[in-house]
Design a protein around this motif. Structure first.
Motif, PDB file in Angstrom:
ATOM      1  N   LYS A  19       0.297 -10.194   2.541  1.00  0.00           N
ATOM      2  CA  LYS A  19       0.632  -9.292   1.340  1.00  0.00           C
ATOM      3  C   LYS A  19       0.216  -7.872   1.836  1.00  0.00           C
ATOM      4  O   LYS A  19      -1.255  -8.564   1.457  1.00  0.00           O
ATOM      5  CB  LYS A  19       1.121  -9.886   0.308  1.00  0.00           C
ATOM      6  CG  LYS A  19       2.259 -10.590  -0.540  1.00  0.00           C
ATOM      7  CD  LYS A  19       2.547 -10.905  -1.286  1.00  0.00           C
ATOM      8  CE  LYS A  19       3.519  -9.704  -1.641  1.00  0.00           C
ATOM      9  NZ  LYS A  19       4.343  -9.122  -3.081  1.00  0.00           N
ATOM     10  N   GLU A  20       0.578  -6.830   1.700  1.00  0.00           N
ATOM     11  CA  GLU A  20      -0.318  -6.120   1.727  1.00  0.00           C
ATOM     12  C   GLU A  20      -1.002  -5.012   0.624  1.00  0.00           C
ATOM     13  O   GLU A  20      -2.167  -5.551   0.936  1.00  0.00           O
ATOM     14  CB  GLU A  20       0.836  -4.462   1.602  1.00  0.00           C
ATOM     15  CG  GLU A  20      -0.379  -2.683   1.909  1.00  0.00           C
ATOM     16  CD  GLU A  20      -0.708  -2.787   3.161  1.00  0.00           C
ATOM     17  OE1 GLU A  20      -1.978  -1.923   2.893  1.00  0.00           O
ATOM     18  OE2 GLU A  20      -1.040  -3.732   3.937  1.00  0.00           O
ATOM     19  N   ALA A  21      -0.733  -6.008  -0.830  1.00  0.00           N
ATOM     20  CA  ALA A  21      -1.045  -6.030  -1.940  1.00  0.00           C
ATOM     21  C   ALA A  21      -0.124  -6.254  -2.799  1.00  0.00           C
ATOM     22  O   ALA A  21       1.019  -7.579  -3.255  1.00  0.00           O
ATOM     23  CB  ALA A  21      -0.478  -4.356  -2.325  1.00  0.00           C
ATOM     24  N   TYR A  22      -0.826  -7.147  -3.561  1.00  0.00           N
ATOM     25  CA  TYR A  22      -0.381  -7.970  -5.028  1.00  0.00           C
ATOM     26  C   TYR A  22      -0.842  -7.691  -5.862  1.00  0.00           C
ATOM     27  O   TYR A  22      -2.193  -6.793  -6.577  1.00  0.00           O
ATOM     28  CB  TYR A  22      -0.682  -9.464  -4.714  1.00  0.00           C
ATOM     29  CG  TYR A  22      -1.793  -9.728  -4.432  1.00  0.00           C
ATOM     30  CD1 TYR A  22      -2.611 -10.887  -5.619  1.00  0.00           C
ATOM     31  CD2 TYR A  22      -2.763  -9.652  -2.436  1.00  0.00           C
ATOM     32  CE1 TYR A  22      -3.780 -11.113  -4.487  1.00  0.00           C
ATOM     33  CE2 TYR A  22      -4.113 -10.323  -2.421  1.00  0.00           C
ATOM     34  CZ  TYR A  22      -4.024 -11.044  -3.940  1.00  0.00           C
ATOM     35  OH  TYR A  22      -5.699 -11.600  -3.060  1.00  0.00           O
ATOM     36  N   VAL A  23      -0.788  -8.320  -7.135  1.00  0.00           N
ATOM     37  CA  VAL A  23      -1.583  -7.948  -8.805  1.00  0.00           C
ATOM     38  C   VAL A  23      -1.818  -9.619  -9.600  1.00  0.00           C
ATOM     39  O   VAL A  23      -1.289 -10.460  -9.424  1.00  0.00           O
ATOM     40  CB  VAL A  23      -0.254  -7.356  -9.927  1.00  0.00           C
ATOM     41  CG1 VAL A  23       0.605  -7.573 -10.438  1.00  0.00           C
ATOM     42  CG2 VAL A  23      -1.016  -7.108 -10.956  1.00  0.00           C
ATOM     43  N   TRP A  24      -2.988  -9.327  -9.961  1.00  0.00           N
ATOM     44  CA  TRP A  24      -2.850 -10.828 -10.440  1.00  0.00           C
ATOM     45  C   TRP A  24      -4.314 -10.512 -11.606  1.00  0.00           C
ATOM     46  O   TRP A  24      -4.986  -9.409 -12.378  1.00  0.00           O
ATOM     47  CB  TRP A  24      -4.660 -11.126  -9.820  1.00  0.00           C
ATOM     48  CG  TRP A  24      -4.830 -13.118  -9.790  1.00  0.00           C
ATOM     49  CD1 TRP A  24      -5.568 -13.124 -11.259  1.00  0.00           C
ATOM     50  CD2 TRP A  24      -4.876 -13.655  -8.868  1.00  0.00           C
ATOM     51  NE1 TRP A  24      -6.264 -14.318 -11.062  1.00  0.00           N
ATOM     52  CE2 TRP A  24      -5.400 -14.842  -9.732  1.00  0.00           C
ATOM     53  CE3 TRP A  24      -3.609 -13.923  -7.881  1.00  0.00           C
ATOM     54  CZ2 TRP A  24      -5.160 -16.051  -8.993  1.00  0.00           C
ATOM     55  CZ3 TRP A  24      -3.244 -14.907  -7.305  1.00  0.00           C
ATOM     56  CH2 TRP A  24      -4.068 -16.044  -7.709  1.00  0.00           C
ATOM     57  N   ARG A  25      -2.713 -11.101 -12.943  1.00  0.00           N
ATOM     58  CA  ARG A  25      -3.512 -10.935 -13.579  1.00  0.00           C
ATOM     59  C   ARG A  25      -3.746 -12.275 -14.765  1.00  0.00           C
ATOM     60  O   ARG A  25      -3.534 -12.881 -14.402  1.00  0.00           O
ATOM     61  CB  ARG A  25      -1.888 -10.624 -14.741  1.00  0.00           C
ATOM     62  CG  ARG A  25      -2.050  -9.591 -16.253  1.00  0.00           C
ATOM     63  CD  ARG A  25      -1.014  -9.384 -16.746  1.00  0.00           C
ATOM     64  NE  ARG A  25      -0.941  -8.972 -18.338  1.00  0.00           N
ATOM     65  CZ  ARG A  25      -0.169  -8.199 -18.960  1.00  0.00           C
ATOM     66  NH1 ARG A  25       1.588  -9.305 -18.392  1.00  0.00           N
ATOM     67  NH2 ARG A  25       0.324  -7.805 -20.490  1.00  0.00           N
ATOM     68  N   GLU A  26      -4.946 -12.112 -16.176  1.00  0.00           N
ATOM     69  CA  GLU A  26      -5.602 -13.131 -16.019  1.00  0.00           C
ATOM     70  C   GLU A  26      -6.181 -12.261 -17.272  1.00  0.00           C
ATOM     71  O   GLU A  26      -7.021 -11.726 -17.207  1.00  0.00           O
ATOM     72  CB  GLU A  26      -7.294 -13.216 -14.890  1.00  0.00           C
ATOM     73  CG  GLU A  26      -7.193 -14.782 -15.628  1.00  0.00           C
ATOM     74  CD  GLU A  26      -8.016 -15.833 -14.197  1.00  0.00           C
ATOM     75  OE1 GLU A  26      -9.271 -15.910 -14.541  1.00  0.00           O
ATOM     76  OE2 GLU A  26      -7.946 -15.755 -13.144  1.00  0.00           O
TER      77      GLU A  26
END
Length: 262
Positions: A19-26
């Motif tokens: 993927k070109e961009a992704y999000v990781w929330r923690e």
């Protein structure tokens, strides 16, 4: 695995994601105690708590509702004494060519960007191709330079001249008290005039500004504990009145101090 990246060896992360961009929330972010590097640009949004990013002989404070932009391939270490650190991290494989994206940036999140970042969290940890996500993330990326107004106010320089290290250590240990410039010059084994000149050349700020930044950083840590009133915080970091503390805090943070609500 951290933020979708696989750690093959300590400090070295391998990106196998297409993927070109992704999000990781923690929530309750756990910090490593060593410097690391990865080959994706990183936008970290601090929802709760605060973080220190150690990059290129500088320490960047990222308090609640601030973001930090870290270019791809930039080695960094993250520390925090906050009770809880909740983060949303966006990772980009490629970025636009503007100069903004080539440098570390720290800035407060305006309301519009905050809502965009929170909305994007619906794709948390999703590595499936999604057209809406791709367009939305590119819009965030493209708009960042316009949202960034003052990116250097929370930057704490670390001098490379070894003679200045005892000076910084003394200020960090005795930030509550007024600076004794003669004593600091003695520690650096140079005249007061030379100390002031060399410190400014090394760090880009005066000793007085360094002292002020140190006090404000300590106040942020104390506020995060939720154990003190603002007047108590002001006294603990060396201010004789709440108004003096508020004025100094505003100069650095561009906002007034406030207690954190549970």
């Amino acid at each position: 695995m951290k933020c979708g990246l696989t750690e093959k060896a300590e400090s070295q992360f391998v990106d196998t994601i297409e993927k070109e961009a992704y999000v990781w929330r923690e929530k309750n972010w756990k910090h490593d105690d060593y410097e690391h590097i990865h080959h994706r640009a990183q936008l970290s949004f601090v929802e709760d708590g605060y973080q220190y990013f150690h990059i290129d002989q500088k320490i960047y404070l990222v308090p609640q509702y601030h973001v930090i932009w870290v270019p791809s391939g930039k080695a960094h270490k993250i520390t925090s004494e906050a009770q809880t650190v909740n983060l949303t991290v966006f990772l980009f494989k490629s970025v636009f060519e503007d100069e903004f994206y080539q440098n570390v940036q720290v800035f407060a999140v305006p309301a519009v960007l905050k809502e965009m970042l929170l909305y994007a969290s619906k794709w948390n940890k999703s590595l499936i191709e999604n057209e809406e996500q791709d367009i939305f993330f590119k819009a965030i990326l493209k708009s960042l330079p316009n949202f960034c107004k003052e990116s250097h106010s929370l930057e704490i320089p670390v001098p490379t001249d070894n003679r200045l290290i005892p000076v910084c250590q003394d200020i960090n240990s005795n930030f509550k008290y007024n600076m004794d410039i003669d004593s600091l010059a003695e520690k650096a084994q140079m005249s007061v005039r030379s100390l002031q000149r060399i410190f400014k050349n090394e760090t880009g700020i005066t000793l007085q500004k360094y002292h002020q930044l140190t006090r404000i950083l300590k106040s942020i840590e104390l506020i995060d504990t939720q154990q003190y009133t603002l007047s108590e915080v002001a006294y603990k970091v060396g201010y004789q009145s709440l108004s003096a503390f508020t004025s100094s805090y505003f100069t650095v943070m561009k906002t007034k101090p406030k207690l954190i609500k549970n």
